[in-house]
Design a protein around this motif. Structure first.
Motif, PDB file in Angstrom:
ATOM      1  N   ARG A  30       0.854  -1.197   0.000  1.00  0.00           N
ATOM      2  CA  ARG A  30       0.000   0.000   0.000  1.00  0.00           C
ATOM      3  C   ARG A  30       0.883   1.238   0.000  1.00  0.00           C
ATOM      4  O   ARG A  30       1.866   1.318   0.721  1.00  0.00           O
ATOM      5  CB  ARG A  30      -0.907   0.018   1.233  1.00  0.00           C
ATOM      6  CG  ARG A  30      -1.831   1.242   1.266  1.00  0.00           C
ATOM      7  CD  ARG A  30      -2.875   1.168   2.359  1.00  0.00           C
ATOM      8  NE  ARG A  30      -2.273   1.101   3.678  1.00  0.00           N
ATOM      9  CZ  ARG A  30      -2.941   0.758   4.784  1.00  0.00           C
ATOM     10  NH1 ARG A  30      -4.214   0.450   4.726  1.00  0.00           N
ATOM     11  NH2 ARG A  30      -2.318   0.714   5.948  1.00  0.00           N
ATOM     12  N   CYS A  31       0.503   2.206  -0.819  1.00  0.00           N
ATOM     13  CA  CYS A  31       1.212   3.486  -0.894  1.00  0.00           C
ATOM     14  C   CYS A  31       0.860   4.322   0.335  1.00  0.00           C
ATOM     15  O   CYS A  31      -0.314   4.532   0.642  1.00  0.00           O
ATOM     16  CB  CYS A  31       0.811   4.215  -2.170  1.00  0.00           C
ATOM     17  SG  CYS A  31       1.481   5.885  -2.294  1.00  0.00           S
ATOM     18  N   LYS A  32       1.878   4.795   1.034  1.00  0.00           N
ATOM     19  CA  LYS A  32       1.639   5.621   2.219  1.00  0.00           C
ATOM     20  C   LYS A  32       1.109   7.004   1.841  1.00  0.00           C
ATOM     21  O   LYS A  32       0.471   7.662   2.642  1.00  0.00           O
ATOM     22  CB  LYS A  32       2.943   5.788   3.015  1.00  0.00           C
ATOM     23  CG  LYS A  32       3.403   4.535   3.718  1.00  0.00           C
ATOM     24  CD  LYS A  32       4.670   4.821   4.519  1.00  0.00           C
ATOM     25  CE  LYS A  32       5.126   3.612   5.281  1.00  0.00           C
ATOM     26  NZ  LYS A  32       6.374   3.876   6.043  1.00  0.00           N
ATOM     27  N   ALA A  33       1.353   7.436   0.617  1.00  0.00           N
ATOM     28  CA  ALA A  33       0.928   8.779   0.208  1.00  0.00           C
ATOM     29  C   ALA A  33      -0.532   8.806  -0.243  1.00  0.00           C
ATOM     30  O   ALA A  33      -1.297   9.663   0.170  1.00  0.00           O
ATOM     31  CB  ALA A  33       1.829   9.291  -0.912  1.00  0.00           C
ATOM     32  N   CYS A  34      -0.939   7.857  -1.083  1.00  0.00           N
ATOM     33  CA  CYS A  34      -2.290   7.932  -1.664  1.00  0.00           C
ATOM     34  C   CYS A  34      -3.176   6.753  -1.283  1.00  0.00           C
ATOM     35  O   CYS A  34      -4.361   6.746  -1.606  1.00  0.00           O
ATOM     36  CB  CYS A  34      -2.204   8.083  -3.184  1.00  0.00           C
ATOM     37  SG  CYS A  34      -1.815   6.545  -4.064  1.00  0.00           S
ATOM     38  N   GLY A  35      -2.618   5.725  -0.623  1.00  0.00           N
ATOM     39  CA  GLY A  35      -3.421   4.593  -0.180  1.00  0.00           C
ATOM     40  C   GLY A  35      -3.656   3.523  -1.222  1.00  0.00           C
ATOM     41  O   GLY A  35      -4.324   2.524  -0.952  1.00  0.00           O
ATOM     42  N   HIS A  36      -3.135   3.704  -2.410  1.00  0.00           N
ATOM     43  CA  HIS A  36      -3.301   2.707  -3.478  1.00  0.00           C
ATOM     44  C   HIS A  36      -2.657   1.384  -3.065  1.00  0.00           C
ATOM     45  O   HIS A  36      -1.528   1.368  -2.570  1.00  0.00           O
ATOM     46  CB  HIS A  36      -2.657   3.231  -4.762  1.00  0.00           C
ATOM     47  CG  HIS A  36      -2.673   2.257  -5.892  1.00  0.00           C
ATOM     48  ND1 HIS A  36      -3.829   1.865  -6.518  1.00  0.00           N
ATOM     49  CD2 HIS A  36      -1.660   1.578  -6.504  1.00  0.00           C
ATOM     50  CE1 HIS A  36      -3.537   0.994  -7.469  1.00  0.00           C
ATOM     51  NE2 HIS A  36      -2.231   0.801  -7.482  1.00  0.00           N
ATOM     52  N   CYS A  37      -3.383   0.285  -3.258  1.00  0.00           N
ATOM     53  CA  CYS A  37      -2.838  -1.047  -2.982  1.00  0.00           C
ATOM     54  C   CYS A  37      -2.486  -1.724  -4.296  1.00  0.00           C
ATOM     55  O   CYS A  37      -3.240  -1.608  -5.270  1.00  0.00           O
ATOM     56  CB  CYS A  37      -3.852  -1.889  -2.209  1.00  0.00           C
ATOM     57  SG  CYS A  37      -4.097  -1.315  -0.513  1.00  0.00           S
ATOM     58  N   PHE A  44       7.828   1.611  -6.371  1.00  0.00           N
ATOM     59  CA  PHE A  44       7.095   2.867  -6.243  1.00  0.00           C
ATOM     60  C   PHE A  44       5.613   2.592  -6.481  1.00  0.00           C
ATOM     61  O   PHE A  44       5.229   1.529  -6.979  1.00  0.00           O
ATOM     62  CB  PHE A  44       7.603   3.910  -7.251  1.00  0.00           C
ATOM     63  CG  PHE A  44       7.584   3.399  -8.655  1.00  0.00           C
ATOM     64  CD1 PHE A  44       6.430   3.516  -9.429  1.00  0.00           C
ATOM     65  CD2 PHE A  44       8.697   2.793  -9.205  1.00  0.00           C
ATOM     66  CE1 PHE A  44       6.386   3.029 -10.724  1.00  0.00           C
ATOM     67  CE2 PHE A  44       8.662   2.302 -10.507  1.00  0.00           C
ATOM     68  CZ  PHE A  44       7.510   2.421 -11.257  1.00  0.00           C
ATOM     69  N   CYS A  45       4.777   3.566  -6.134  1.00  0.00           N
ATOM     70  CA  CYS A  45       3.332   3.428  -6.325  1.00  0.00           C
ATOM     71  C   CYS A  45       2.984   3.564  -7.802  1.00  0.00           C
ATOM     72  O   CYS A  45       3.400   4.516  -8.464  1.00  0.00           O
ATOM     73  CB  CYS A  45       2.621   4.515  -5.510  1.00  0.00           C
ATOM     74  SG  CYS A  45       0.840   4.579  -5.806  1.00  0.00           S
ATOM     75  N   ALA A  46       2.191   2.631  -8.302  1.00  0.00           N
ATOM     76  CA  ALA A  46       1.804   2.664  -9.708  1.00  0.00           C
ATOM     77  C   ALA A  46       0.823   3.793  -9.994  1.00  0.00           C
ATOM     78  O   ALA A  46       0.643   4.174 -11.149  1.00  0.00           O
ATOM     79  CB  ALA A  46       1.196   1.327 -10.111  1.00  0.00           C
ATOM     80  N   ARG A  47       0.181   4.352  -8.955  1.00  0.00           N
ATOM     81  CA  ARG A  47      -0.776   5.441  -9.173  1.00  0.00           C
ATOM     82  C   ARG A  47      -0.107   6.804  -9.093  1.00  0.00           C
ATOM     83  O   ARG A  47      -0.285   7.635  -9.961  1.00  0.00           O
ATOM     84  CB  ARG A  47      -1.908   5.358  -8.154  1.00  0.00           C
ATOM     85  CG  ARG A  47      -2.945   6.473  -8.359  1.00  0.00           C
ATOM     86  CD  ARG A  47      -3.873   6.640  -7.186  1.00  0.00           C
ATOM     87  NE  ARG A  47      -4.898   5.608  -7.158  1.00  0.00           N
ATOM     88  CZ  ARG A  47      -5.643   5.345  -6.083  1.00  0.00           C
ATOM     89  NH1 ARG A  47      -5.473   6.015  -4.966  1.00  0.00           N
ATOM     90  NH2 ARG A  47      -6.558   4.407  -6.124  1.00  0.00           N
ATOM     91  N   CYS A  48       0.672   7.049  -8.016  1.00  0.00           N
ATOM     92  CA  CYS A  48       1.202   8.409  -7.815  1.00  0.00           C
ATOM     93  C   CYS A  48       2.727   8.488  -7.920  1.00  0.00           C
ATOM     94  O   CYS A  48       3.287   9.579  -7.825  1.00  0.00           O
ATOM     95  CB  CYS A  48       0.732   8.963  -6.470  1.00  0.00           C
ATOM     96  SG  CYS A  48       1.575   8.281  -5.025  1.00  0.00           S
ATOM     97  N   ALA A  49       3.391   7.348  -8.105  1.00  0.00           N
ATOM     98  CA  ALA A  49       4.844   7.275  -8.320  1.00  0.00           C
ATOM     99  C   ALA A  49       5.674   7.613  -7.079  1.00  0.00           C
ATOM    100  O   ALA A  49       6.898   7.706  -7.181  1.00  0.00           O
ATOM    101  CB  ALA A  49       5.282   8.136  -9.506  1.00  0.00           C
TER     102      ALA A  49
END
Ligand SMILES: [Zn+2]
Length: 151
Positions: A30-37, A44-49
């Motif tokens: 899970r991304c700590k910045a945007c919550g994307h799992c 890195f997060c696939a949604r917000c990088a």
């Protein structure tokens, strides 16, 4: 029988997944910045990088989203097990995540223990864990106890 090839449990991007599996927990990133799992894990997060991610527990419940039957040729260690199913599981609590895995009839049963005729799209499954070495425990999937394996 040839030993099956194992994942690298010390890869920095996947270490948390294998550490949790050894504790019989299924986790997703899970991304700590945007919550994307997401799964499979990325650096890195696939949604917000952003590159700050954490591991969160998943329920370990899902359903067969797709499947195929391996007839070979296969990787070393799997030749004696063909044909065997490979499934794609959609997680109940993370429906955007789909995991490829093995479907087995019991926790330590071989990967060819469920006949293809018993598998269907939407079959409810629960995760189970099989230790294959001191470092690696594989999450695998079993038909939910309420499901009959007879076609
Ligand atoms: Zn993000």
């Amino acid at each position: 029988m040839t030993a099956i090839p194992l994942p690298y449990g010390d890869d920095p991007d996947t270490k948390g997944f294998w550490d949790a599996a050894r504790e019989k927990r299924l986790v997703v990133q899970r991304c700590k910045a945007c919550g994307h799992c997401q799964f499979p894990p990325h650096p890195f997060c696939a949604r917000c990088a952003r590159d700050e991610t954490e591991w969160v527990d998943a329920s370990g419940r899902g359903q067969v989203w797709s499947f195929g039957i391996a007839h070979g040729p296969t990787l070393p260690g799997f030749q004696d097990l063909v044909p065997y199913p490979m499934i794609v599981v959609e997680l109940d609590d993370h429906p955007s995540i789909r995991m490829v895995g093995s479907l087995v009839a019991a926790p330590d049963a071989p990967i060819n223990s469920v006949p293809a005729s018993a598998i269907r799209i939407g079959l409810p499954v629960d995760v189970t864990f099989t230790a294959v070495s001191d470092d690696i425990t594989l999450p695998r999937w079993m038909p939910r106890a309420s499901e009959s394996l007879t076609p």
